[in-house]
Design a protein around this motif. Structure first.
Motif, mmCIF file in Angstrom:
data_model
loop_
_atom_site.group_PDB
_atom_site.id
_atom_site.type_symbol
_atom_site.label_atom_id
_atom_site.label_comp_id
_atom_site.label_asym_id
_atom_site.label_seq_id
_atom_site.Cartn_x
_atom_site.Cartn_y
_atom_site.Cartn_z
ATOM 1 N N LEU A 37 0.670 -1.185 -0.019
ATOM 2 C CA LEU A 37 -0.133 -0.247 -0.148
ATOM 3 C C LEU A 37 0.726 1.169 0.112
ATOM 4 N N ASN A 38 0.990 1.831 -1.252
ATOM 5 C CA ASN A 38 1.173 3.353 -1.052
ATOM 6 C C ASN A 38 0.853 4.333 -0.395
ATOM 7 N N VAL A 39 1.636 4.910 0.557
ATOM 8 C CA VAL A 39 1.437 6.227 1.388
ATOM 9 C C VAL A 39 1.783 7.221 1.189
ATOM 10 N N GLU A 40 1.774 8.242 -0.057
ATOM 11 C CA GLU A 40 1.835 9.326 -0.133
ATOM 12 C C GLU A 40 1.590 10.425 -0.268
ATOM 13 N N CYS A 41 2.350 11.552 -0.109
ATOM 14 C CA CYS A 41 2.135 13.088 -0.247
ATOM 15 C C CYS A 41 2.462 13.849 -1.544
ATOM 16 N N PHE A 42 2.101 14.992 -1.941
ATOM 17 C CA PHE A 42 2.114 15.426 -3.009
ATOM 18 C C PHE A 42 2.014 17.314 -3.090
ATOM 19 N N ALA A 43 2.998 17.849 -3.412
ATOM 20 C CA ALA A 43 3.828 19.398 -3.185
ATOM 21 C C ALA A 43 2.262 19.932 -3.732
ATOM 22 N N PHE A 44 1.432 20.687 -2.976
ATOM 23 C CA PHE A 44 0.405 22.266 -3.604
ATOM 24 C C PHE A 44 0.736 23.105 -4.876
ATOM 25 N N GLY A 45 0.969 22.893 -6.079
ATOM 26 C CA GLY A 45 1.150 23.978 -7.249
ATOM 27 C C GLY A 45 2.704 23.499 -7.674
ATOM 28 N N GLU A 46 3.165 22.917 -7.061
ATOM 29 C CA GLU A 46 4.004 21.730 -7.887
ATOM 30 C C GLU A 46 4.143 20.693 -7.555
#
Length: 298
Positions: A37-46
């Motif tokens: 299970l890939n639990v990931e986060c991402f940058a907002f706007g880039e």
């Protein structure tokens, strides 16, 4: 006449599966099955991120919010599903999740799931970085996971399956015992590194919801059917040789209700065969294989 020179990785030699020694997983079983299970986060706007629909100019709210739903809603539904079918999991986590989603990882810690290093965030790739910067990324992510979980992770998957030419070396030097980035085999394979070796545990790119649902536009039902067919075929194939079957999942994809329901049916099918297969975590495969195959050439 001589062959033209060609580039190579030098990590492992060619070894056909039918020619290898046969061994067993625990309990005399031949098929090991694990959930990633890939639990990931991402940058907002880039930065990078999977897309539900073609993104517009940054900030790309449509796709950012779709991915963020996975960490606010979908991931908890998947944890409930894993409890329901009584399956363990390997949680491939970006280290920034601990900062951005407080309380999320406690759910999987309570389940006893394995935590695997997965970089800092999936808004970046590590394989494009200079060696010193890649080493620093690995060190930073590892330090966070170790502090939060009370132990160092044994395994690593690069964000976006991203590796440089020295990634296996850097992981071995950082104390990792196995990596998941390569999908070149159905058995664990030892990789050479400049400081010794590291084990490659098979990680799926076919039974993976991003290539299937985002890439090929498969439906949730089609993806679930792939899991069932793959499991049934691998279970038969494993009579001749020990095999590893991984299933890669992302909360913002299969946590969605219309995909969760067919996924439940697929995982229930696998769970119904728990007496015949080894339902485990990626780290369990690595630990068992490392003890079993120190002299096997593959």
């Amino acid at each position: 006449m001589t062959d033209a020179p060609r580039a190579g990785h030098g990590r492992y030699a060619y070894s056909p599966l039918p020619a290898r020694p046969v061994y067993d997983w625990p309990g005399g079983r031949r098929l090991a099955v694990y959930l990633a299970l890939n639990v990931e986060c991402f940058a907002f706007g880039e930065g990078l991120g999977a897309e539900l629909a073609p993104g517009g100019p940054q900030p790309d709210v449509l796709n950012y919010a779709w991915r963020d739903w996975g960490n606010r809603v979908g991931v908890f539904r998947l944890a409930e599903l894993f409890d329901e079918v009584r399956l363990p999991a390997s949680i491939l986590v970006n280290s920034h999740v601990y900062r951005d989603c407080p309380g999320l990882m406690e759910v999987f810690r309570a389940r006893g799931d394995e935590v695997v290093g997965h970089g800092r965030t999936n808004a970046e790739r590590q394989g494009t970085l200079p060696e010193a910067e890649e080493r620093a990324l690995i060190a930073e992510a590892t330090a966070t996971l170790t502090a939060e979980e009370g132990r160092a992770p044994a395994g690593w998957l690069g964000p976006w399956i991203s590796q440089s030419r020295v990634t296996p070396d850097l992981l071995a030097e950082a104390g990792y015992g196995y990596l998941l980035d390569w999908c070149h085999d159905d058995q664990p394979v030892w990789f050479r590194t400049r400081s010794g070796r590291i084990l490659s545990v098979p990680y799926p790119q076919e039974l993976n919801d991003i290539p299937s649902i985002v890439g090929r536009k498969d439906s949730g039902a089609q993806f679930a059917e792939m899991i069932v067919d793959g499991f049934d075929e691998m279970r038969e194939r494993a009579e001749a040789a020990p095999l590893v079957m991984g299933i890669a999942l992302h909360p913002y994809l299969v946590g969605q209700p219309h995909r969760l329901r067919p996924l439940r049916r697929a995982l229930a099918h696998i769970a119904a065969h728990r007496d015949a297969v080894w339902l485990c975590r990626a780290g369990d495969v690595a630990a068992h294989a490392a003890a079993l195959i120190p002299t096997i050439s593959n």
